[in-house]
Design a protein around this motif. Structure first.
Motif, PDB file in Angstrom:
ATOM      1  N   GLN A   3     -39.309  28.864 -79.594  1.00 20.86           N
ATOM      2  CA  GLN A   3     -40.587  29.145 -78.761  1.00 20.86           C
ATOM      3  C   GLN A   3     -41.526  28.486 -79.329  1.00 20.86           C
ATOM      4  O   GLN A   3     -41.543  27.998 -80.378  1.00 20.86           O
ATOM      5  N   SER A   4     -42.903  28.490 -78.448  1.00 25.00           N
ATOM      6  CA  SER A   4     -44.067  27.917 -79.084  1.00 25.00           C
ATOM      7  C   SER A   4     -44.848  29.183 -79.774  1.00 25.00           C
ATOM      8  O   SER A   4     -44.629  30.224 -79.386  1.00 25.00           O
ATOM      9  N   GLY A   5     -45.391  28.578 -80.886  1.00 21.95           N
ATOM     10  CA  GLY A   5     -45.918  29.748 -81.502  1.00 21.95           C
ATOM     11  C   GLY A   5     -46.488  29.236 -82.807  1.00 21.95           C
ATOM     12  O   GLY A   5     -46.483  27.962 -83.305  1.00 21.95           O
ATOM     13  N   ASN A   6     -47.367  29.799 -83.729  1.00 23.60           N
ATOM     14  CA  ASN A   6     -47.675  29.513 -85.187  1.00 23.60           C
ATOM     15  C   ASN A   6     -46.902  30.580 -86.070  1.00 23.60           C
ATOM     16  O   ASN A   6     -46.309  31.635 -85.709  1.00 23.60           O
ATOM     17  N   CYS A   7     -47.141  30.161 -87.416  1.00 29.84           N
ATOM     18  CA  CYS A   7     -46.462  31.071 -88.498  1.00 29.84           C
ATOM     19  C   CYS A   7     -47.790  32.002 -89.145  1.00 29.84           C
ATOM     20  O   CYS A   7     -48.830  31.445 -89.594  1.00 29.84           O
ATOM     21  N   ASP A   8     -47.574  33.174 -89.058  1.00 30.50           N
ATOM     22  CA  ASP A   8     -48.505  34.238 -89.351  1.00 30.50           C
ATOM     23  C   ASP A   8     -48.433  34.506 -90.786  1.00 30.50           C
ATOM     24  O   ASP A   8     -49.095  35.305 -91.445  1.00 30.50           O
ATOM     25  N   PHE A   9     -47.450  33.852 -91.865  1.00 38.14           N
ATOM     26  CA  PHE A   9     -47.069  34.194 -92.947  1.00 38.14           C
ATOM     27  C   PHE A   9     -47.833  33.312 -93.984  1.00 38.14           C
ATOM     28  O   PHE A   9     -47.736  32.593 -94.751  1.00 38.14           O
ATOM     29  N   SER A  10     -49.478  33.915 -94.077  1.00 41.12           N
ATOM     30  CA  SER A  10     -50.301  33.181 -94.682  1.00 41.12           C
ATOM     31  C   SER A  10     -50.076  33.852 -96.435  1.00 41.12           C
ATOM     32  O   SER A  10     -49.375  34.669 -96.469  1.00 41.12           O
ATOM     33  N   SER A  11     -50.857  33.371 -97.184  1.00 46.45           N
ATOM     34  CA  SER A  11     -50.826  33.764 -98.521  1.00 46.45           C
ATOM     35  C   SER A  11     -51.096  35.173 -98.815  1.00 46.45           C
ATOM     36  O   SER A  11     -50.541  35.875 -99.420  1.00 46.45           O
ATOM     37  N   ASN A  12     -52.038  35.620 -97.808  1.00 43.55           N
ATOM     38  CA  ASN A  12     -52.469  37.188 -97.932  1.00 43.55           C
ATOM     39  C   ASN A  12     -51.188  38.018 -97.382  1.00 43.55           C
ATOM     40  O   ASN A  12     -50.668  39.047 -97.911  1.00 43.55           O
ATOM     41  N   VAL A  13     -50.489  37.570 -96.418  1.00 46.26           N
ATOM     42  CA  VAL A  13     -49.376  38.116 -95.850  1.00 46.26           C
ATOM     43  C   VAL A  13     -48.308  38.348 -96.795  1.00 46.26           C
ATOM     44  O   VAL A  13     -47.374  38.942 -97.006  1.00 46.26           O
ATOM     45  N   LYS A  14     -48.000  36.911 -97.248  1.00 47.78           N
ATOM     46  CA  LYS A  14     -46.858  36.849 -98.268  1.00 47.78           C
ATOM     47  C   LYS A  14     -47.109  37.821 -99.662  1.00 47.78           C
ATOM     48  O   LYS A  14     -46.114  38.323-100.024  1.00 47.78           O
ATOM     49  N   GLN A  15     -48.509  37.853-100.048  1.00 45.68           N
ATOM     50  CA  GLN A  15     -48.529  38.731-101.091  1.00 45.68           C
ATOM     51  C   GLN A  15     -48.106  40.154-100.806  1.00 45.68           C
ATOM     52  O   GLN A  15     -47.326  41.071-101.558  1.00 45.68           O
ATOM     53  N   GLN A  16     -48.204  40.712 -99.571  1.00 51.97           N
ATOM     54  CA  GLN A  16     -48.151  42.070 -99.110  1.00 51.97           C
ATOM     55  C   GLN A  16     -46.544  42.071 -98.947  1.00 51.97           C
ATOM     56  O   GLN A  16     -45.990  43.025 -99.454  1.00 51.97           O
ATOM     57  N   ILE A  38     -44.832  49.551 -96.871  1.00 55.65           N
ATOM     58  CA  ILE A  38     -45.892  48.963 -97.674  1.00 55.65           C
ATOM     59  C   ILE A  38     -46.517  47.872 -96.376  1.00 55.65           C
ATOM     60  O   ILE A  38     -47.547  47.598 -96.266  1.00 55.65           O
ATOM     61  N   PHE A  39     -45.352  46.989 -96.138  1.00 49.73           N
ATOM     62  CA  PHE A  39     -45.624  45.617 -95.487  1.00 49.73           C
ATOM     63  C   PHE A  39     -46.220  46.225 -93.940  1.00 49.73           C
ATOM     64  O   PHE A  39     -46.817  45.675 -93.368  1.00 49.73           O
ATOM     65  N   LYS A  40     -45.366  47.054 -93.300  1.00 44.33           N
ATOM     66  CA  LYS A  40     -45.369  47.717 -92.107  1.00 44.33           C
ATOM     67  C   LYS A  40     -47.020  48.039 -92.223  1.00 44.33           C
ATOM     68  O   LYS A  40     -47.730  47.825 -90.950  1.00 44.33           O
ATOM     69  N   GLY A  41     -47.539  48.956 -93.082  1.00 41.79           N
ATOM     70  CA  GLY A  41     -48.950  49.512 -93.190  1.00 41.79           C
ATOM     71  C   GLY A  41     -49.833  48.382 -92.943  1.00 41.79           C
ATOM     72  O   GLY A  41     -51.129  48.365 -92.290  1.00 41.79           O
ATOM     73  N   TYR A  42     -49.553  47.338 -93.669  1.00 43.91           N
ATOM     74  CA  TYR A  42     -50.455  46.169 -93.503  1.00 43.91           C
ATOM     75  C   TYR A  42     -50.609  45.344 -92.403  1.00 43.91           C
ATOM     76  O   TYR A  42     -51.668  45.031 -92.066  1.00 43.91           O
ATOM     77  N   VAL A  43     -49.492  45.131 -92.003  1.00 44.48           N
ATOM     78  CA  VAL A  43     -49.309  44.235 -90.576  1.00 44.48           C
ATOM     79  C   VAL A  43     -49.991  45.280 -89.369  1.00 44.48           C
ATOM     80  O   VAL A  43     -50.682  44.515 -88.494  1.00 44.48           O
ATOM     81  N   GLU A  44     -49.444  46.496 -89.364  1.00 48.00           N
ATOM     82  CA  GLU A  44     -50.026  47.404 -88.063  1.00 48.00           C
ATOM     83  C   GLU A  44     -51.265  47.455 -88.043  1.00 48.00           C
ATOM     84  O   GLU A  44     -52.124  47.446 -86.973  1.00 48.00           O
ATOM     85  N   HIS A  46     -60.190  32.001 -81.771  1.00 45.36           N
ATOM     86  CA  HIS A  46     -60.250  31.372 -83.236  1.00 45.36           C
ATOM     87  C   HIS A  46     -59.827  32.394 -84.143  1.00 45.36           C
ATOM     88  O   HIS A  46     -59.454  32.140 -85.234  1.00 45.36           O
ATOM     89  N   GLU A  47     -60.605  33.533 -84.068  1.00 49.46           N
ATOM     90  CA  GLU A  47     -60.535  34.835 -84.808  1.00 49.46           C
ATOM     91  C   GLU A  47     -59.039  35.159 -84.874  1.00 49.46           C
ATOM     92  O   GLU A  47     -58.562  35.818 -85.985  1.00 49.46           O
ATOM     93  N   ILE A  48     -58.387  35.409 -83.578  1.00 46.87           N
ATOM     94  CA  ILE A  48     -57.221  35.801 -83.350  1.00 46.87           C
ATOM     95  C   ILE A  48     -56.293  35.094 -84.313  1.00 46.87           C
ATOM     96  O   ILE A  48     -55.426  35.483 -84.926  1.00 46.87           O
ATOM     97  N   ALA A  49     -56.282  33.652 -83.974  1.00 50.24           N
ATOM     98  CA  ALA A  49     -55.221  32.901 -84.569  1.00 50.24           C
ATOM     99  C   ALA A  49     -55.397  32.597 -86.160  1.00 50.24           C
ATOM    100  O   ALA A  49     -54.485  32.468 -86.728  1.00 50.24           O
ATOM    101  N   ASN A  50     -56.848  32.962 -86.599  1.00 51.32           N
ATOM    102  CA  ASN A  50     -56.716  32.910 -87.919  1.00 51.32           C
ATOM    103  C   ASN A  50     -57.026  34.004 -88.864  1.00 51.32           C
ATOM    104  O   ASN A  50     -57.259  34.394 -89.983  1.00 51.32           O
ATOM    105  N   LEU A  51     -56.594  35.179 -88.339  1.00 55.29           N
ATOM    106  CA  LEU A  51     -57.120  36.717 -88.777  1.00 55.29           C
ATOM    107  C   LEU A  51     -55.915  36.689 -89.928  1.00 55.29           C
ATOM    108  O   LEU A  51     -56.171  37.757 -90.828  1.00 55.29           O
ATOM    109  N   TRP A  52     -54.838  36.203 -89.944  1.00 54.00           N
ATOM    110  CA  TRP A  52     -53.942  36.283 -91.129  1.00 54.00           C
ATOM    111  C   TRP A  52     -54.047  35.536 -92.163  1.00 54.00           C
ATOM    112  O   TRP A  52     -53.632  35.762 -93.183  1.00 54.00           O
ATOM    113  N   TYR A  53     -55.018  34.567 -91.959  1.00 57.64           N
ATOM    114  CA  TYR A  53     -55.397  33.217 -92.824  1.00 57.64           C
ATOM    115  C   TYR A  53     -56.651  33.768 -93.600  1.00 57.64           C
ATOM    116  O   TYR A  53     -57.540  34.357 -93.182  1.00 57.64           O
TER     117      TYR A  53
END
Length: 363
Positions: free
Chosen positions: A227-240, A252-258, A356-363
């Protein structure tokens, strides 16, 4: 005569598959008539008139034959018989050899990832996942069924899930596209946690294979295909994620993501309201432009018909009466158009900031 079984007898008509040598693997006439003669696979049998021999059509052989008949595929029977004849050549490993039958998963291209016949017969043939393999015939090649590959295959077999093996093999073939990061791309397989909605939080295939696939927490991920999309697995997400994996605790990951998703949902609600306001303001502006155009047409008609003397007319507003003309009204509407443009541009700028804020919130 009744089937002699494993006893050697004389004076019986024997039959054998056409892929064997005479006397190498034989059916007695009784078994042939009972199990072979009326099947479509009879065309693969040869007759050998009287000689001394025994009947190899045991209960195990019979079972494989009936499976082959039910699927109308002689190769099922052949792949059972030939290893029993001791013909298999040893696994060539990484050495290129000729004259070996190779097999490959049906999600690969021929020759892209191959098993030799020895490995196929030993580890694949009698498993339920053998339906995902195809016979590529005899050709030059080597066997890719290394100890690491074998380990992944056995895991897949134990869970009866070919996707486990597929997700191991495909990255080895160099097919994975690089992580797109926050850039939107098309045609990539994405993954998301099963506690989110599809597309709400996505991992590209590259990040999934590198950081998720071989962890015990991979069971909490779901594939959402291309599908069309981007990857939200940034360095911050990866750390969690790595913290959650180290503690084997998806919460632990669920709490961070939600927490992040709750903020994103608020931003998206605001963006949706802005879209409505944008649409309404655009409609208002288009109406004003149309009205202004009509007044200008009226002014031109008056100029032509009256020789330049534009008539004025009265109109009421808030209980007061005013004199006006088509040109005056057109000018007044221009002020409203300018104001509408300013409002529209403000809405649009705010919407772009939100996106822009939504697209980069994970980064």
């Amino acid at each position: 005569m009744p089937c002699p079984g494993s006893n050697c007898v004389d004076g019986i008509t024997w039959y054998s598959p056409n892929f064997t040598q005479p006397g190498e693997f034989t059916f007695c006439e009784e078994c042939y008539n009972q199990f072979v003669r009326i099947t479509p696979l009879i065309v693969y049998m040869l007759i050998f008139v009287f000689h001394i021999g025994n009947c190899d059509f045991s209960s195990n052989v019979k079972q494989q034959w009936l499976i082959a008949v039910s699927k109308n595929d002689i190769n099922i029977f052949r792949e059972y018989v030939e290893p029993k004849l001791g013909r298999n050549k040893p696994c060539p490993g990484s050495n290129f050899v000729d004259g070996i039958t190779f097999y490959s998963p049906n999600f690969t291209q021929p020759g892209e990832f191959t098993f030799c016949e020895e490995c196929y017969n030993q580890f694949v043939r009698i498993t339920p996942l053998n339906v995902y393999m195809r016979n590529d015939g005899i050709h030059n090649g080597n066997c890719d069924f290394s100890s690491n590959v074998k380990q992944q295959w056995l895991i897949a077999v134990s869970k009866n899930d070919i996707n486990i093996f597929r997700e191991y093999v495909e990255p080895k073939l160099g097919r994975n596209k690089p992580c797109p990061g926050s850039n939107f791309v098309d045609g990539i397989t994405f993954y998301s946690p099963n506690f989110t909605q599809p597309g709400e939080f996505t991992l590209c295939e590259e990040c999934y294979n590198q950081f998720v696939r071989n962890t015990p927490l991979s069971v909490y991920m779901q594939s959402i295909e291309s599908q069309s999309g981007n990857c939200d697995f940034s360095s911050n997400v990866k750390q969690q994620w790595l913290i959650a994996v180290s503690r084997n605790d998806i919460n632990i990951f669920k709490g961070y993501v939600e927490t992040k998703l709750e903020h994103i949902r608020g931003l998206r609600d605001r963006a949706a309201r802005l879209q409505v306001s944008l649409s309404q303001e655009l409609q208002r502006k288009q109406f004003l432009i149309t009205s202004q155009h009509n007044y200008r047409i009226m002014a031109n008609i008056d100029n032509i018909s009256l020789g330049g003397d534009e008539p004025s007319y009265e109109y009421s507003f808030n209980g007061s009466r005013y004199n006006s003309s088509s040109n005056v009204e057109a000018a007044r509407i221009q002020i409203q158009i300018d104001e509408s443009s300013r409002i529209f541009n403000n809405y649009l700028a705010e919407l772009r900031l939100l996106e822009h804020e939504i697209a980069n919130l994970w980064y």
